[in-house]
Structure formats: structure tokens, C-alpha cells
Enzyme design. Sequence first.
Site, PDB file in Angstrom:
ATOM      1  N   TYR A 275      -2.635  14.414   4.084  1.00 18.54           N
ATOM      2  CA  TYR A 275      -2.314  13.121   3.486  1.00 18.54           C
ATOM      3  C   TYR A 275      -3.375  12.789   2.446  1.00 18.54           C
ATOM      4  O   TYR A 275      -4.486  12.377   2.790  1.00 18.54           O
ATOM      5  CB  TYR A 275      -2.266  12.055   4.573  1.00 18.54           C
ATOM      6  CG  TYR A 275      -1.715  10.739   4.099  1.00 18.54           C
ATOM      7  CD1 TYR A 275      -0.357  10.473   4.171  1.00 18.54           C
ATOM      8  CD2 TYR A 275      -2.550   9.767   3.567  1.00 18.54           C
ATOM      9  CE1 TYR A 275       0.156   9.261   3.731  1.00 18.54           C
ATOM     10  CE2 TYR A 275      -2.050   8.559   3.127  1.00 18.54           C
ATOM     11  CZ  TYR A 275      -0.700   8.312   3.211  1.00 18.54           C
ATOM     12  OH  TYR A 275      -0.192   7.115   2.771  1.00 18.54           O
TER      13      TYR A 275
ATOM     14  N   PHE B 119       0.838  -1.204   0.000  1.00 25.35           N
ATOM     15  CA  PHE B 119       0.000   0.000   0.000  1.00 25.35           C
ATOM     16  C   PHE B 119       0.879   1.263   0.000  1.00 25.35           C
ATOM     17  O   PHE B 119       1.751   1.377  -0.850  1.00 25.35           O
ATOM     18  CB  PHE B 119      -1.006  -0.045   1.162  1.00 25.35           C
ATOM     19  CG  PHE B 119      -2.127  -1.043   0.922  1.00 25.35           C
ATOM     20  CD1 PHE B 119      -3.063  -0.835  -0.082  1.00 25.35           C
ATOM     21  CD2 PHE B 119      -2.241  -2.202   1.677  1.00 25.35           C
ATOM     22  CE1 PHE B 119      -4.090  -1.743  -0.320  1.00 25.35           C
ATOM     23  CE2 PHE B 119      -3.264  -3.118   1.446  1.00 25.35           C
ATOM     24  CZ  PHE B 119      -4.184  -2.883   0.449  1.00 25.35           C
ATOM     25  N   SER B 120       0.685   2.157   0.968  1.00 26.07           N
ATOM     26  CA  SER B 120       1.308   3.485   0.842  1.00 26.07           C
ATOM     27  C   SER B 120       2.810   3.512   1.064  1.00 26.07           C
ATOM     28  O   SER B 120       3.420   4.571   0.900  1.00 26.07           O
ATOM     29  CB  SER B 120       0.628   4.471   1.787  1.00 26.07           C
ATOM     30  OG  SER B 120      -0.680   4.723   1.322  1.00 26.07           O
ATOM     31  N   ILE B 121       3.413   2.379   1.415  1.00 30.17           N
ATOM     32  CA  ILE B 121       4.883   2.385   1.399  1.00 30.17           C
ATOM     33  C   ILE B 121       5.350   2.502  -0.055  1.00 30.17           C
ATOM     34  O   ILE B 121       6.483   2.891  -0.321  1.00 30.17           O
ATOM     35  CB  ILE B 121       5.483   1.144   2.102  1.00 30.17           C
ATOM     36  CG1 ILE B 121       4.835   0.931   3.474  1.00 30.17           C
ATOM     37  CG2 ILE B 121       6.994   1.294   2.270  1.00 30.17           C
ATOM     38  CD1 ILE B 121       5.326  -0.322   4.211  1.00 30.17           C
TER      39      ILE B 121
ATOM     40  N   LYS C 120       4.472   4.802  -1.872  1.00 25.49           N
ATOM     41  CA  LYS C 120       4.797   6.229  -1.993  1.00 25.49           C
ATOM     42  C   LYS C 120       6.268   6.461  -1.656  1.00 25.49           C
ATOM     43  O   LYS C 120       6.984   7.187  -2.357  1.00 25.49           O
ATOM     44  CB  LYS C 120       3.928   7.051  -1.029  1.00 25.49           C
ATOM     45  CG  LYS C 120       2.427   7.006  -1.280  1.00 25.49           C
ATOM     46  CD  LYS C 120       1.671   7.700  -0.140  1.00 25.49           C
ATOM     47  CE  LYS C 120       0.202   7.963  -0.445  1.00 25.49           C
ATOM     48  NZ  LYS C 120      -0.656   6.766  -0.464  1.00 25.49           N
TER      49      LYS C 120
END
Lengths: 392, 392
Positions: free
Chosen positions: A217, A113-115, A117
Amino acid sequence: MTGKTAFETQYGFARKDVRLETWRLSPFNRWSFQNVGELVPSVHVAAAPGGEGQAKSVGTLLEEKVSFAGGSETVGSFLKRSDTDGLTILKGGKLVGDWSAPHMPFGARHIIFSISKSVTAILAGILQGEGLFDPNAPVTHYIPEAKSSAYSDASVRNVLDMTVSLDFEEAYLDPQSAFARYRRSTLWNPGGGSESLAAFLLTLQRLAEPHGQTYRYRSPNSDMLGILVERASGKRVSQLLSEKLWLPLGAASEISVTVDMEGTARTAGGMSMTPRDLARIGEMMRQGGTANGRRIVPEAWVRDTVATGGSFEAWQRGTMAFLFPKGRYRNKWYQTGHDSGAFCGIGIHGQWLYVNPKTEVVIAKMSSQPEPVDDRLDLDLVSFFEALSTMV
Amino acid sequence: MTGKTAFETQYGFARKDVRLETWRLSPFNRWSFQNVGELVPSVHVAAAPGGEGQAKSVGTLLEEKVSFAGGSETVGSFLKRSDTDGLTILKGGKLVGDWSAPHMPFGARHIIFSISKSVTAILAGILQGEGLFDPNAPVTHYIPEAKSSAYSDASVRNVLDMTVSLDFEEAYLDPQSAFARYRRSTLWNPGGGSESLAAFLLTLQRLAEPHGQTYRYRSPNSDMLGILVERASGKRVSQLLSEKLWLPLGAASEISVTVDMEGTARTAGGMSMTPRDLARIGEMMRQGGTANGRRIVPEAWVRDTVATGGSFEAWQRGTMAFLFPKGRYRNKWYQTGHDSGAFCGIGIHGQWLYVNPKTEVVIAKMSSQPEPVDDRLDLDLVSFFEALSTMV
């Protein structure tokens, strides 16, 4: 053949029950988070030659106690309570051990997921080091067609630090909302295929507040970052990942990224990799940007990202200061503000890459927590990582 | 960054021009056929340990002449005329050489379209050998809910040999036609996600003619075969492929298969693999069902499939007798009826696995022909394979 299939026996539900409508729900996410490519079209980037080693037990660590606000608990108990699928711990660059839930074979890849990013930001840092990418440029320098969107007067820096004054809320119930269109444009939800991710992003509008003041965020910023690095380099995210990160890092397994109807990578959340490879990324960051004796990203960029950069004031104005009261957010990485100097990447449903420079420990934890966001559990998770990084 | 991207420079078109609407068209198929997982959700099955060797040049073979009905031509010229992407040739089980187009890196996987049918039939043969699958059973023995469909009184044998009297035509222009619904149900065309492949198959109806009389090439039968082997074994096609074929075969790279909205494999056409691994399948069939000294599928099943089984009369009543006037179709494989005893698997847009038992040659050819079906070129292709298998 009557009775349960092999799949049902193993997972407790039928494969056909896992669809775009259900894949992020529990218990289906115990399988789907390791098999995203069966739900969403994905680009695969090959591993470096060599392959992954064998799993190594964490041994009696599972029986050791960790203290939380609500009492103490064994490591093994907490791993289960926090729906851990896979865990890898390094110390001083050496493997401490791995742990896997019964439903996650060692060596399987799992969505981070947002890792994603944080990984995409590393590509930006690499291109910056090559002189191809300027974090202080306006977004429209790379994407002229953003001139009618929220990004018309935003800088790349605003995108990197989540300080774009973006008018975007997570409105789950309105199918015409920007949020619903966003989900469809990524092909993560049913009904996609008519609006591309890039087209969607360019329709977003801004709030009145100036950019750069408040940490907000908003995931679309990080998909925009993927498009920015593609425009700056002339290469697809998948090609950049392969050439500039995955092969130099010596990643032992594939990385995959979900793509939209025209092949745009979901850099805000669509990457899948093994816990071991995620830990390798953490170790590279801990080493100041090198792996296997080779520089991957400039040391100054890493220092800025994990230690010195970012606005404490913007972070304080945001909604996540409860988690890291002394924290900051820089280049898609979280600085905890702890005395340990710990920094991390975080993804929904319990994805964490936690790096403690003081104890030289890197922890990659992949999970299938039922809720995408769980503030109370996040506080326990931070306590857990801080404790664990002094125990091994 | 202005000007062409790396992708555009390499392929001559932009990545975003390749979508579900366009991916099977030329020139986009020169890229998409190697990257189907970016268009359609897919399940990936890991290679056996060891990895693939290096490419080996076919050397001066490219300059040798082959005779066709319309004149003679060099091998190299014909490979280009027939839009070859990748080629591997074996003789007596040993590698003769590989050839790759500039747009297909050696080691890349490529969709094999309907050769997927032949691979799925091998799984059926393996299960038959294990006593788990009966080709003479009615379809409804495994799929009771088929009782209201064309398959209500068809046998598994009819499915395997394409002699189901199925009322299904390829009607390209009617979006409500069964053909359009079929394409959507597989997620290969835009607009999928509301009707599953299994649900679609159960709506098909039959013609008045009895089953078993006429060879009618209808791909839905082969998707049905995938469901049949899943029901018979209680295992997903991907698991069967891994355990019973891919690992025992010593396949050196992944195989992937596209899946529908509930994870049903597109066994009629959705598999991708390297030319080398496709050649390994051909060699296993040439060896009578063994690979690496290990039996994979019963020898009697292979003999029936490639030499002795099938109905010449049904084939004669079908529409493909022009290609193999003495041919037959058995268990999703074509018997050419040539003196060489050659047999093959064939997929649209120029996918071929050609096995010549007499000369002990196996040829795997993957292509991106602009047209899905090209009868005249097919005649040249058969001449080419027969000639090539005596030249190496």
C-alpha cells in the site's frame, strides 16, 4: 471584543492554530477535515442540480448494542469512541438515517482521504469501458517519461492493485526523505511549491522484487493513477469527475480535490464530499455500476472490482491481511472476503465506505480519529459495520 | 493520448503553466481569475437557497456605439478591448442582460480584487449599525498589538478612507521589501507560509505626515479592516459575510475569499463571486442598503459612503484624482463626483462595480486585463460606464 471568538467557543481552539503544521492533528482535525480548501488549494466540482435533502435521524438505533471482541457497546457510544464526524446509512437504496457530531453540520463536506483512490479508480473503470484506458498496458504507454522511475516496467494493473514493487517508506523524521518530499509536493505540509507532485512521482525507484507479487500500500501509486486517467482521456481529473461521475450520479453537493503547485489532483487522498454523496457512490457500486437508472461504469468492471478480481496471494503477502484474512484488493477497493460479500473503501483517520451486498446496506462514515492508522480500532470498525448492516 | 488536452484546446495554454509565479499574467488570468481557489487556499461561503437563473442576452446592445476620447466604438468591441470576462447590467433593479467571454461560462465566479475592500466595508457598516463598530475609534481599541506599528495613532476612519500615512510602496524587484513580504504573507506569491498576514501588517511603519490628510491607496489597510471587523464582532470574515450579507442579499452563488497561513481573509482583494452577485451588491447600495425588502446596512451609512462623506481635499492630494476630478473616496467606495451621482468599486485588472443612481443602472464588469493598472483604459472605462448607463 475580548474573550473567546465564535470559532473558539464552537471548536475549543483558535482558527489560527490550524495550519499546515497542525491540520491533521486532533483536535484541529475536527474542523480542518471539513475545511481542507482553507489549508490546501483545491479544485471544486459542482453538484448535480437539485440540492441535498434534510437530515434524517437514525432514531433509536443509537441505543442498540453492538458486540466487539472486548465486549458490547451501544451504536452511539461507538460512534463517539471512533471519533465519528458524520454518518449516513442506506438500505436497499433508501435512506435509513444520518448522524452528525456537534462540530459537523449536516451537509458539510469532509475529506475522505484514501477513499479518493477508490473514486479515482471508478474514473479508470469508466474510461476502460469507453475503450480509452487499458489496465494491462504498461504505465509508460500513457506516461513515457516514467521510463527512468519505478514505473518503467510496471503495468497499469500493478498501479490499480497496489502491487508495484515500490521503494517508498513512510519516514516521518527525515526532511530529505522521499516521504517528506512527497508531503511537500502535495502542498499538504509546509514548504511546498518547489517540486510538483508529478515530478516527485517520477523520481521514485523500485525494489528488487518483481512487480505484481505483493500488495504494497503506497499512496504515490494512486496519485500516479490520477495522472494516468488524465493522460488517457486528455481531460483533467476534475473534468472527468464532473462529466462522468458527479453529474450522472446525481451528487447533491460539491466534490473538491486538493491540487499541487501545477494543478495536479491529489487523487490518492485529497477529495472532500458529504457523507450522503459518499453513500451514493457506494450505492452505485452496490447496484453494479448504475445510478438513477443510468449506467455509470461497466457492470463487469464493478464485479471484478468488488467480488472476483484481485490476487489473494498478493494480499496475503501484504501487511493488511490481519484486517481481512480472506480479503483481496482490486482497483483501489477492498474485498473483505466475508460471507456477506462486503467491500469497502478506507481512508486514514477513520474514513469508511462500507457496502454489504447481502443486506443491501451502504454505510458512509467520516471521522477525525487522532491517529492516521489504528489497527485495533479498525478491527472494531469492521465488526461494527458488519453488525450495523444486519441491524438496519 | 497525444496532442492537446481539453484544457489546452479551450484556453490555449496548459494547466501546469498556471502557478503562483504566473497566475496574474495574461493569458493565464483568463482562467485563473475564475479559479483562484486552485492557486490560493480559500474559504467558501454558501449561496442563499434558490440558485441562479439563466443567462440573458444583452441583444443588440453590443452593436451600439459609445464615444471615447479617441473616437467611437461599439459596445461589443470595447468589451473585447477591455478584456471583459463577464458583465451583468441591471436597471431599476431588473436584469437588462449578461455577457460572457467564451472562456468564462455563465455562472462562474471571478476574483473581484479590490472590490473586496468595498464589500468588507459593508460588513463594517453593518457592525456599525449594530453598535459593535466605531469608525472614530483608534485602531488600537480593537487591535492593541498595533501599538508599535503605523496604526498606533491611526483611527479606524483613516483605515476606511485610505488616509493612513503609511510607509509602503509597491517595490516589485526587492524580495526583502515590505511589498514582497506582503505578497508572500497572503499566499498569493510563491514562498509564503512563514509570516502571517496579521504579523506582516503589524510591522508596517508610518510616514511623517499626519494621518487623515492624503488619500494613499495602500491595500494593507484593507486587510487590516478585515481584522478590525473580526475583532469587533468576534466572528470570522467568512461568518460575517454569510450571516450579514450573503444570505440576506439572496446571493445566488458562493462567495470565496483567499486566506493566509492562519486563515485570515484577504479582505483587500481575495473575494470571488459571480457578476450577478456583484450586481446584487451594487443594487443593494443603490437602494440605500436594502435587498428583497430587508435592511442590510443602515441607510445613513450608505449615503455617507456613496454621496456625502469623504474628504475632497484628501482625494485631491492623492494620485487618482485624474480619474475622478471631482471625486472622493469613502469607506472603500469611490464617489465619481459626476452629475449622475455615480459611485463604484474598482479592482485591478479591470474589475468594476458601477452604480448610476440617476439612471438606476448597475453594471458589474469582470475582466482579465493584462496590466494590473492601466490609467488610460480606466478613463475609457469610466466613459463607457457613464454612456452605457444611459443607453439601457
